[in-house]
Design a protein around this motif. Structure first.
Motif, PDB file in Angstrom:
ATOM      1  N   THR A   1       0.816  -1.220   0.000  1.00 19.83           N
ATOM      2  CA  THR A   1       0.000   0.000   0.000  1.00 19.83           C
ATOM      3  C   THR A   1       0.842   1.260   0.000  1.00 19.83           C
ATOM      4  O   THR A   1       0.370   2.314   0.438  1.00 19.83           O
ATOM      5  N   ILE A   2       2.064   1.173  -0.490  1.00 21.81           N
ATOM      6  CA  ILE A   2       2.918   2.365  -0.468  1.00 21.81           C
ATOM      7  C   ILE A   2       2.331   3.443  -1.372  1.00 21.81           C
ATOM      8  O   ILE A   2       1.726   3.159  -2.405  1.00 21.81           O
ATOM      9  N   THR A   3       2.492   4.663  -0.936  1.00 20.32           N
ATOM     10  CA  THR A   3       2.068   5.812  -1.717  1.00 20.32           C
ATOM     11  C   THR A   3       3.171   6.843  -1.615  1.00 20.32           C
ATOM     12  O   THR A   3       4.116   6.697  -0.844  1.00 20.32           O
ATOM     13  N   GLY A   4       3.025   7.890  -2.369  1.00 19.83           N
ATOM     14  CA  GLY A   4       4.010   8.947  -2.297  1.00 19.83           C
ATOM     15  C   GLY A   4       4.406   9.405  -3.676  1.00 19.83           C
ATOM     16  O   GLY A   4       3.823   8.991  -4.689  1.00 19.83           O
ATOM     17  N   PRO A   5       5.424  10.219  -3.722  1.00 20.84           N
ATOM     18  CA  PRO A   5       5.873  10.723  -5.020  1.00 20.84           C
ATOM     19  C   PRO A   5       6.407   9.578  -5.888  1.00 20.84           C
ATOM     20  O   PRO A   5       6.847   8.549  -5.374  1.00 20.84           O
ATOM     21  N   PRO A   6       6.365   9.763  -7.193  1.00 15.59           N
ATOM     22  CA  PRO A   6       6.838   8.709  -8.107  1.00 15.59           C
ATOM     23  C   PRO A   6       8.261   8.246  -7.820  1.00 15.59           C
ATOM     24  O   PRO A   6       8.574   7.071  -7.977  1.00 15.59           O
TER      25      PRO A   6
END
Length: 136
Positions: free
Chosen positions: A47-52
Motif C-alpha cells: 500500500t505504499i504511496t508517495g511521489p513517483p
C-alpha cells in the motif's frame, strides 16, 4: 499506484520467485524461507504511496534483489570428509568475485553457521568453476 506500476511490481515478484528457485534448487528449507521473506516484503509494501521517485525506489529494490539472488550469492556444500566447503562458481559470478582474496563464506542461516562453527577446525574454501554440464 497506477496499473503500470502495479504490473511492474507483480512482474518483479514473479522474477524474484524464479530467481530464488534457481538459486536454492534442492534446498527445501531455503526455498520455503525465501518464499516467506519475499511475500512478507511485498505484503509490507503493498500500500505504499508517495511521489513517483519513492515508488520507483521500491521498484529498483526489486531489480537489485533479483540481481543479488542470480549473481551475488553462491551456494557451497560442506564436505565433512575433507573439512572443505565446496563452492562452484558459475560464469555469472566470475566477474563479481575475486577468488584470489576470497577468504570466507558467510552462512545464510544459523543452522548452516552452526554446522561450520561446530567443527574444531574451520573448513577451507575450495572454489571451482562449474561447466555448463553441471547446471540443473
Amino acid at each position: 499506484m497506477s496499473s503500470s506500476t502495479a504490473l511492474r511490481a507483480l512482474s518483479g515478484y514473479r522474477r524474484l520467485f524464479r530467481a530464488r528457485k534457481q538459486l536454492f534448487t534442492g534446498d527445501e528449507r531455503a526455498l520455503r524461507e525465501s518464499r516467506f521473506a519475499i511475500r512478507a516484503e511485498f505484503d509490507k509494501n503493498k500500500t505504499i504511496t508517495g511521489p513517483p521517485e519513492h515508488i520507483e525506489g521500491f521498484l529498483s529494490m526489486i531489480d537489485e534483489a533479483e540481481d543479488m539472488l542470480l549473481h551475488g550469492i553462491v551456494r557451497g556444500e560442506l564436505n565433512q570428509d575433507r573439512n572443505v566447503v565446496e563452492v562452484k562458481i558459475g560464469p555469472e559470478h566470475e566477474s563479481r568475485m575475486d577468488t584470489e582474496t576470497m577468504t570466507h563464506i558467510d552462512p545464510i542461516t544459523a543452522e548452516t553457521g552452526g554446522k561450520i562453527d561446530g567443527n574444531s577446525a574451520k573448513p577451507k574454501i575450495e572454489i571451482t568453476k562449474t561447466s555448463a554440464d553441471d547446471k540443473p
